[in-house]
Scaffold this motif. Structure first.
Motif, PDB file in Angstrom:
ATOM      1  N   ILE A   1      90.083  52.374  10.907  1.00  0.00           N
ATOM      2  CA  ILE A   1      91.285  51.848  11.824  1.00  0.00           C
ATOM      3  C   ILE A   1      92.524  52.768  11.575  1.00  0.00           C
ATOM      4  N   GLY A   2      92.841  52.936  12.643  1.00  0.00           N
ATOM      5  CA  GLY A   2      94.588  53.884  12.748  1.00  0.00           C
ATOM      6  C   GLY A   2      93.549  55.724  13.009  1.00  0.00           C
ATOM      7  N   ALA A   3      92.812  55.337  13.671  1.00  0.00           N
ATOM      8  CA  ALA A   3      91.613  56.691  13.708  1.00  0.00           C
ATOM      9  C   ALA A   3      92.098  57.413  14.934  1.00  0.00           C
TER      10      ALA A   3
ATOM     11  N   PHE B   1      91.652  51.420   6.493  1.00  0.00           N
ATOM     12  CA  PHE B   1      92.288  50.829   7.027  1.00  0.00           C
ATOM     13  C   PHE B   1      93.855  51.479   6.299  1.00  0.00           C
ATOM     14  N   VAL B   2      93.717  52.552   7.941  1.00  0.00           N
ATOM     15  CA  VAL B   2      94.876  53.721   7.179  1.00  0.00           C
ATOM     16  C   VAL B   2      96.497  53.049   8.429  1.00  0.00           C
ATOM     17  N   SER B   3      95.668  52.748   9.702  1.00  0.00           N
ATOM     18  CA  SER B   3      97.153  52.411  10.210  1.00  0.00           C
ATOM     19  C   SER B   3      98.237  52.180  10.046  1.00  0.00           C
TER      20      SER B   3
ATOM     21  N   SER C   1      97.963  56.546  -1.535  1.00  0.00           N
ATOM     22  CA  SER C   1      99.430  56.304  -1.940  1.00  0.00           C
ATOM     23  C   SER C   1      99.751  57.754  -1.692  1.00  0.00           C
ATOM     24  N   PRO C   2     100.187  58.173  -0.305  1.00  0.00           N
ATOM     25  CA  PRO C   2      99.779  59.490   0.207  1.00  0.00           C
ATOM     26  C   PRO C   2     102.007  59.976  -0.271  1.00  0.00           C
ATOM     27  N   GLY C   3     102.081  61.277  -0.374  1.00  0.00           N
ATOM     28  CA  GLY C   3     103.664  61.342  -0.452  1.00  0.00           C
ATOM     29  C   GLY C   3     103.743  62.231   1.624  1.00  0.00           C
TER      30      GLY C   3
HETATM   31  N1  LIG Z   1     102.759  61.067   7.040  1.00  0.00           N
HETATM   32  C1  LIG Z   1     103.341  60.825   5.966  1.00  0.00           C
HETATM   33  O1  LIG Z   1     103.965  61.287   5.320  1.00  0.00           O
HETATM   34  C2  LIG Z   1     102.445  59.607   5.834  1.00  0.00           C
HETATM   35  C3  LIG Z   1     102.890  60.121   4.193  1.00  0.00           C
HETATM   36  C4  LIG Z   1     102.453  58.036   3.828  1.00  0.00           C
HETATM   37  C5  LIG Z   1     102.280  57.535   3.934  1.00  0.00           C
HETATM   38  N2  LIG Z   1     101.351  57.244   5.526  1.00  0.00           N
HETATM   39  C6  LIG Z   1     101.056  56.523   6.134  1.00  0.00           C
HETATM   40  O2  LIG Z   1      99.662  56.856   6.424  1.00  0.00           O
HETATM   41  C7  LIG Z   1      98.704  55.828   7.472  1.00  0.00           C
HETATM   42  C8  LIG Z   1      98.653  56.899   8.961  1.00  0.00           C
HETATM   43  O3  LIG Z   1     100.352  57.920   9.301  1.00  0.00           O
HETATM   44  P1  LIG Z   1     100.346  58.906   9.686  1.00  0.00           P
HETATM   45  O4  LIG Z   1     101.161  60.138   9.134  1.00  0.00           O
HETATM   46  O5  LIG Z   1      98.684  59.880   9.973  1.00  0.00           O
HETATM   47  O6  LIG Z   1     100.241  58.808  11.198  1.00  0.00           O
HETATM   48  P2  LIG Z   1     100.183  58.455  12.524  1.00  0.00           P
HETATM   49  O7  LIG Z   1      99.844  59.425  12.753  1.00  0.00           O
HETATM   50  O8  LIG Z   1     101.443  58.131  13.406  1.00  0.00           O
HETATM   51  O9  LIG Z   1      98.525  57.507  12.687  1.00  0.00           O
HETATM   52  C9  LIG Z   1      99.347  55.846  12.577  1.00  0.00           C
HETATM   53  C10 LIG Z   1      97.611  55.463  13.234  1.00  0.00           C
HETATM   54  O10 LIG Z   1      98.146  53.978  13.405  1.00  0.00           O
HETATM   55  C11 LIG Z   1      97.600  53.765  14.134  1.00  0.00           C
HETATM   56  N3  LIG Z   1      98.669  52.809  14.446  1.00  0.00           N
HETATM   57  C12 LIG Z   1     100.126  51.934  14.850  1.00  0.00           C
HETATM   58  N4  LIG Z   1     100.733  50.906  14.629  1.00  0.00           N
HETATM   59  C13 LIG Z   1      98.831  50.683  15.185  1.00  0.00           C
HETATM   60  C14 LIG Z   1      98.625  49.039  15.322  1.00  0.00           C
HETATM   61  N5  LIG Z   1      99.696  48.061  16.142  1.00  0.00           N
HETATM   62  N6  LIG Z   1      97.761  48.660  15.855  1.00  0.00           N
HETATM   63  C15 LIG Z   1      96.294  49.621  15.910  1.00  0.00           C
HETATM   64  N7  LIG Z   1      96.723  50.309  15.320  1.00  0.00           N
HETATM   65  C16 LIG Z   1      97.863  51.218  15.241  1.00  0.00           C
HETATM   66  C17 LIG Z   1      98.205  54.873  15.341  1.00  0.00           C
HETATM   67  O11 LIG Z   1      97.578  54.568  16.370  1.00  0.00           O
HETATM   68  P3  LIG Z   1      97.307  53.675  17.767  1.00  0.00           P
HETATM   69  O12 LIG Z   1      98.858  54.705  18.103  1.00  0.00           O
HETATM   70  O13 LIG Z   1      96.379  54.636  18.845  1.00  0.00           O
HETATM   71  O14 LIG Z   1      97.254  52.290  18.044  1.00  0.00           O
HETATM   72  C18 LIG Z   1      97.469  55.685  14.743  1.00  0.00           C
HETATM   73  O15 LIG Z   1      96.312  56.244  14.870  1.00  0.00           O
HETATM   74  C19 LIG Z   1     100.280  55.394   8.254  1.00  0.00           C
HETATM   75  O16 LIG Z   1      99.725  54.016   7.036  1.00  0.00           O
HETATM   76  C20 LIG Z   1     101.468  55.925   7.294  1.00  0.00           C
HETATM   77  O17 LIG Z   1     102.136  54.523   6.505  1.00  0.00           O
HETATM   78  C21 LIG Z   1     102.455  58.791   5.771  1.00  0.00           C
END
Ligand SMILES: NC(=O)c1ccc[n+]([C@@H]2O[C@H](COP(=O)([O-])OP(=O)(O)OC[C@H]3O[C@@H](n4cnc5c(N)ncnc54)[C@H](OP(=O)(O)O)[C@@H]3O)[C@@H](O)[C@H]2O)c1
Length: 258
Positions: free
Chosen positions: A17-19, A92-94, A187-189
């Motif tokens: 989820i969040g693919a 679950f990644v979203s 828990s990613p940085g």
């Molecule tokens: N990047 C970082 O530095 C970082 C660090 C720590 C934790 N994280 C966590 O890692 C996860 C992924 O982040 P990312 O950096 O890969 O962000 P991203 O590229 O913005 O991806 C976010 C994903 O979540 C989906 N999403 C968002 N809201 C949604 C909704 N209401 N329903 C269904 N899907 C939804 C988006 O898909 P759609 O827009 O197609 O719905 C997308 O696939 C998040 O939980 C984020 O908090 C990221």
């Protein structure tokens, strides 16, 4: 008692989820290459369809959904059961991130953030748990963030949503270990994705989404509960949170110039 890992991902039934972008897309891509059967979910269906082309016809399901809608999650999960008869791993990644400080605190954004980042995973877990409990098998992996460890600048809604994930995973682990269900708290940085591309500061220990995916899959295979990376950053933040508050706040003010 130690929780089970997954020996490999070949033919495993996995729901990402969040693919559609970032870490979730990298995980789904890697899982498809490893021969997993991957159900792809998020809101942007066209992106999921493109990703599905990386796998064989029997290997993928495209199940667009919004994690803030319980009915979406329930019917997507039903489609997985109808097609594959069960689920081995919920990944679950979203998530969403909007920078918020006290001087621009916006309750509407806070509510949306908690709904997507904390209640979203709870909705997915509520959907998959009864079947996993019945079978005494399955893996639940949820992406939180090191921002959930303790309060950090610009995270007035994001931080609490991710702190909630930590507590949710800890409690799930406690309850599900005796049931034979594995829980993986991720828990990613900082990871270079669309979400962080808008950051206007230099992100310490930044890694790629592919590197993040490798850490996640390696941790799940090993049966780890606490999957955090990159260690040079996540380890430092883990250390900060055990410091007395005066020292903690002094260090954050001194070194985190956001
Ligand atoms: N990047 C970082 O530095 C970082 C660090 C720590 C934790 N994280 C966590 O890692 C996860 C992924 O982040 P990312 O950096 O890969 O962000 P991203 O590229 O913005 O991806 C976010 C994903 O979540 C989906 N999403 C968002 N809201 C949604 C909704 N209401 N329903 C269904 N899907 C939804 C988006 O898909 P759609 O827009 O197609 O719905 C997308 O696939 C998040 O939980 C984020 O908090 C990221």
């Amino acid at each position: 008692m130690k929780q089970q890992g997954l020996e490999n991902f070949l033919n495993k039934r996995i729901w990402v989820i969040g693919a559609s972008s970032g870490i979730g897309e990298a995980c789904a891509t890697a899982l498809l290459k490893l021969g997993g059967k991957v159900a792809l979910s998020s809101r942007r269906a066209e992106r999921l369809n493109t990703l599905a082309q990386l796998g064989g016809k029997e290997q993928t399901l495209v199940l667009p959904l919004d994690v803030t809608r319980q009915g979406d999650l329930e019917s997507a999960y039903q489609s997985i059961l109808d097609s594959w008869g069960g689920l081995d791993l919920l990944l679950f990644v979203s998530g969403m991130y909007v920078p918020l400080r006290a001087d621009n605190f916006d309750f509407d954004i806070a509510q949306k953030t908690i709904d997507a980042n904390l209640l979203g995973p709870m909705r997915a877990v509520a959907a998959v748990l009864p079947e996993m409990l019945k079978n005494h098998a399955g893996h639940i992996a949820i992406v939180g963030s090191v921002a959930g460890y303790s309060g950090l600048p610009k995270a007035l809604a994001y931080g609490p949503s991710k702190a909630g994930i930590i507590n949710f995973c800890e409690t799930l682990y406690y309850d599900l270990l005796p049931q034979g269900i594995s829980v993986h708290m991720i828990s990613p940085g900082f990871v270079a994705t669309e979400a962080t591309a808008k950051n206007d500061f230099e992100m310490p220990a930044l890694i790629t989404a592919d590197e993040a995916a490798q850490e996640i899959l390696k941790g799940i295979q090993a049966g780890k509960f606490d999957i955090h990376f990159p260690k040079r950053f996540s380890g430092f933040l883990k250390f900060l949170r055990i410091l007395p508050y005066p020292l903690y706040f002094w260090i954050v003010r001194r070194f985190v110039q956001l």
